[in-house]
Structures are given as C-alpha cells and as structure tokens.
Design an enzyme around this catalytic site. Structure first.
Site, mmCIF file in Angstrom:
data_model
loop_
_atom_site.group_PDB
_atom_site.id
_atom_site.type_symbol
_atom_site.label_atom_id
_atom_site.label_comp_id
_atom_site.label_asym_id
_atom_site.label_seq_id
_atom_site.Cartn_x
_atom_site.Cartn_y
_atom_site.Cartn_z
ATOM 1 N N LYS A 119 -7.642 3.862 -19.575
ATOM 2 C CA LYS A 119 -7.997 4.155 -20.964
ATOM 3 C C LYS A 119 -6.793 3.888 -21.882
ATOM 4 C CE LYS A 119 -11.951 5.251 -19.224
ATOM 5 N NZ LYS A 119 -11.748 5.873 -17.960
ATOM 6 N N ARG A 155 0.840 -1.199 0.000
ATOM 7 C CA ARG A 155 0.000 0.000 0.000
ATOM 8 C C ARG A 155 0.881 1.257 0.000
ATOM 9 N NH1 ARG A 155 -2.075 2.668 4.168
ATOM 10 N NH2 ARG A 155 -2.022 0.900 5.586
ATOM 11 N N TYR A 175 -15.254 15.246 -16.617
ATOM 12 C CA TYR A 175 -15.796 13.896 -16.435
ATOM 13 C C TYR A 175 -16.733 13.883 -15.219
ATOM 14 C CZ TYR A 175 -15.750 8.998 -15.048
ATOM 15 O OH TYR A 175 -16.109 7.738 -14.657
ATOM 16 N N ASP A 211 -6.382 16.945 -16.720
ATOM 17 C CA ASP A 211 -6.699 15.539 -16.988
ATOM 18 C C ASP A 211 -6.375 15.299 -18.464
ATOM 19 O OD1 ASP A 211 -7.918 13.140 -17.696
ATOM 20 O OD2 ASP A 211 -9.476 13.348 -16.166
HETATM 21 C C1 LIG Z 1 -11.413 11.911 -18.634
HETATM 22 C C2 LIG Z 1 -11.543 10.930 -17.511
HETATM 23 N N1 LIG Z 1 -10.921 11.177 -16.352
HETATM 24 C C3 LIG Z 1 -11.006 10.314 -15.315
HETATM 25 C C4 LIG Z 1 -11.760 9.168 -15.390
HETATM 26 C C5 LIG Z 1 -11.842 8.241 -14.212
HETATM 27 O O1 LIG Z 1 -11.007 7.160 -14.420
HETATM 28 P P1 LIG Z 1 -11.202 5.724 -13.749
HETATM 29 O O2 LIG Z 1 -12.460 5.139 -14.278
HETATM 30 O O3 LIG Z 1 -9.964 4.980 -14.130
HETATM 31 O O4 LIG Z 1 -11.296 5.964 -12.279
HETATM 32 C C6 LIG Z 1 -12.423 8.869 -16.578
HETATM 33 C C7 LIG Z 1 -13.237 7.655 -16.687
HETATM 34 O O5 LIG Z 1 -13.933 7.440 -17.639
HETATM 35 C C8 LIG Z 1 -12.317 9.779 -17.674
HETATM 36 O O6 LIG Z 1 -12.947 9.553 -18.832
#
Ligand SMILES: Cc1ncc(COP(=O)(O)O)c(C=O)c1O
Length: 382
Positions: free
Chosen positions: A205, A55, A108, A180
C-alpha cells in the site's frame, strides 16, 4: 574458465560483486550467494557471514526492513512476500496452540481469515471486540490470552479507536501488542512509541505507493523479529529481491506522497460532506487522530450514496478514477467493499456494520484535488 563454447557461455562475463559506487542500491537478483571455501560456510553459520540463500536473507530485503524498523522506532525488522506473510510471521512468532487472541472486530478480512480459519486449526482462538466502545479488557482477558491485535485506521469505515487506551490495558495484562499500521504509515504514527511490541505493514500500500508491488514488513524487538524471521524462512514467505527493491524505491517518497494524499483527502472529504447525493462520509476526525505524531487524517475517504440503488451508475460514470480493489497508489482509485473485500457478509451483517451496497471506498492519490473533485462531482450528478 573452461575452454569450450558451452562452458564459456555460462561463465563468461560474470562479475561477482565489485566495489563500485552506485548511487542507488543494486538489485541483488540472485537466489544464492557464492562462498570462497568451506570455511566461509562455517563462518556464515557462526553468524559472521551475512548471506547464504535469498529465502534466508538478501541485501534488498534487509534494506527495506531496516528502513521501516528505523522509521517505526523498532530495533529490528523482517520483510515478507506480502502483508499477509508479515502478519503470519508476527502471529506465529508469539502464539502457540491453546492461546487466545483478542482483536478488533474491524480487522482486514485476510487477517480475520488467517486467524479464524487457519490458526484455529492449531487451537489458537480468536475473539473480536468492538474497540469503539470503551470497555475494559479485563472482561475479555483469559489465562490463555497472549496477543492483542488492532489496526490504526480500519477498513473500509476508517474508524480510529483510542490506541493509547487499548495498548495501555493490553500491556497491563501482559499481552503482546501487534498493530497493523498500513493505513497510517510511520509518517503519521509510530505505534511502538505508544507501547506496541510488533508493527506490521502491507507495504503493497502506501510504503510501495505505486500499485506495482506486493510486499510486507514486520518490525519489533530483536528477539521477536529473530523468531519471525525463522518463520518467514521456514514457511517460504520471503520477499523477492526485485519486489524489495521496488518497495524501497517507493519508500523514498512516502512523506511527499502522504502529505499530498492526506491534504487531497481532506479537501475531497469536505466536498463530499456537503454533496446532496452523499448520505454519509467516513473520514477520521482530528479528535480521533489526536494521538497521531502528525496531524493528518490519512488519505482514505469512504462515503455512502444517498440513493444506494444508484451505485452501479456511479461506478460506470467515473471516467479516469479506476475501480480497483486495493488502495494507496499515487493514482486515485475506488473500491466497492460489498462486492470485493466484504463479499462474505450477509445482508444482516451489512446493515449492522454500515458496509452496505451504496458504500464507496476512495483511495485518494496525488493528482490535483480539483480534478478529483470534478470527476467525483460528475459521477455524483449522474
Ligand atoms: C490493513 C491491511 N493489512 C494487511 C493487508 C494484507 O496485505 P497484502 O495484500 O500485502 O498481503 C491488507 C490488504 O489489503 C490491508 O488492507
């Protein structure tokens, strides 16, 4: 080793780390690391030993976060159990009660929920702005504003705001900038080179790329990442060794996949733009992505059907493109924002944002572009 069967079964054959020259990184599938003696524990806490407990840190986690930090041009990185874990760590590394956050109104849904529902309980206030309008940040900045947050390419309408413009202003106001970069990946753009302080990825992703892992990475300065790492450890958001290993394996082909997926997306977007059953295609323009390090527009294409009432038939008519509410895998997939990520939107919000029933979000994969076009064409004919 003990003499008796019960003891032997537990200890026999144990191979502590040996100096073998494996070509690929081994998976350090261990929750804890063994110490030779009490002196070694002292050394660990003095900052001289590397690992204690997974962890807190593990070589597979470090392999991934070091790689993304290097690719993003950051000095340090930390991995997390998901993109949301990494976003949480980044936000909490900077924010304290009473702080104000400025963010794009196209973030998001999970990030919005984290800020709006969870961090608001700690008196952290969120204000969302339309970054597609060239407003000045001065009209929104307060004495308590601490952080500016935006995504490189937004979901699901794939707009690209003028990131250099916004980062410059945010820095002039002394804000910490967090980007992001999930949809663009460091292959297309490294926001640190534009002045960002923190860059976050849902590595679930494109970085992982095979729809088989959930993970996240946050990169930035040594100081911010040291604090973010403490948060990952305390909130229990650490990435498992196997997930870290899978993500690192996916990363090796990021450039190849992105090239192919972006080129396919460009062909598919061109095809959809001239199709009579398609009213509008959402796909970044070269002008919008002019500040990208690589002249590609990403691998996502969204489009709205001319007759939105045909949306159910469209999804039913797809034969091999799967309907899956995620993105970025090597296989092409479609998602439906209104019934998945944007479920909570009222009809009024849908109309205002353009996220309506007939909107399809397509994540373009590495298959043959001709086959993707044939499959979409078949479904659109219906
Ligand atoms: C642009 C973006 N940021 C963050 C996230 C969150 O990621 P996670 O599902 O790996 O927690 C997503 C999820 O779809 C996303 O599309």
């Amino acid at each position: 080793m003990g003499e008796r069967f019960e003891t032997k079964t537990v200890h026999i054959g144990h191979q502590p780390l040996r100096q073998v020259k494996s070509k690929s990184t081994p998976i350090y599938q261990t929750s804890v690391f063994a110490f030779e003696g009490l002196e070694d524990v002292e050394q660990y806490y003095a900052g001289e030993g590397e690992y204690l407990y997974t962890r807190n840190g593990n070589p597979n986690q470090a392999e991934l976060s070091d790689a993304i930090a290097a690719l993003e041009g950051a000095s340090a990185g930390v991995s997390a159990a998901s993109g949301m874990g990494a976003i949480m760590a980044g936000l909490l590394a900077v924010l304290k009660p009473g702080d104000h956050v400025l963010a794009s109104h196209e973030i998001y849904g999970g990030t919005y929920a984290l800020l709006h529902k969870e961090l608001s309980r700690f008196q952290i206030e969120l204000e969302c702005m339309d970054l597609n309008e060239k407003q000045t940040l001065a009209d929104h900045v307060r004495p308590t504003t601490r952080l500016f947050f935006m995504e490189t390419i937004t979901n699901p309408l794939l707009t690209v705001a003028d990131m250099p413009y916004w980062i410059k202003q945010a820095k002039e106001h002394g804000l910490t900038v967090m980007i992001d970069n999930t949809f663009a990946t460091p292959y297309l753009l490294q926001p640190i080179s534009l002045g960002a302080d923190l860059v976050v990825h849902s590595a679930t992703k494109y970085i992982g790329g095979h729809s088989d892992v959930t993970s996240g990475v946050l990169v930035g300065s040594e100081e911010l990442i040291a604090r973010a790492r403490e948060i990952v450890v305390s909130y229990g958001a650490s990435l498992s060794p196997f997930e870290a290993w899978l993500t690192s394996r996916g990363l090796k082909t990021l450039a190849l996949r992105m090239d192919r997926q972006c080129d396919n997306a460009s062909e598919v977007a061109g095809y959809l733009a001239q199709h009579p059953a398609v009213r509008k295609v959402h796909y970044p323009t070269p002008e919008a992505t002019r500040f990208f390090a690589r002249q590609k527009q990403g691998a996502m294409v969204s489009f709205t059907l001319e007759d939105e009432s045909k949306i159910y038939e469209f999804y039913r008519a797809l034969q091999w493109i799967k309907f899956a509410p995620s993105l970025a895998g090597v296989e092409t997939s479609v998602s439906h924002p209104v019934t998945t990520s944007h479920r909570a939107f009222t009809e009024e919000q849908r109309q205002a944002s353009g996220i309506t029933m007939g909107l399809v979000r397509l994540s373009v994969g590495i298959e043959s572009a001709a086959d993707i076009i044939d499959e979409l064409g078949r479904a659109l004919e219906k």
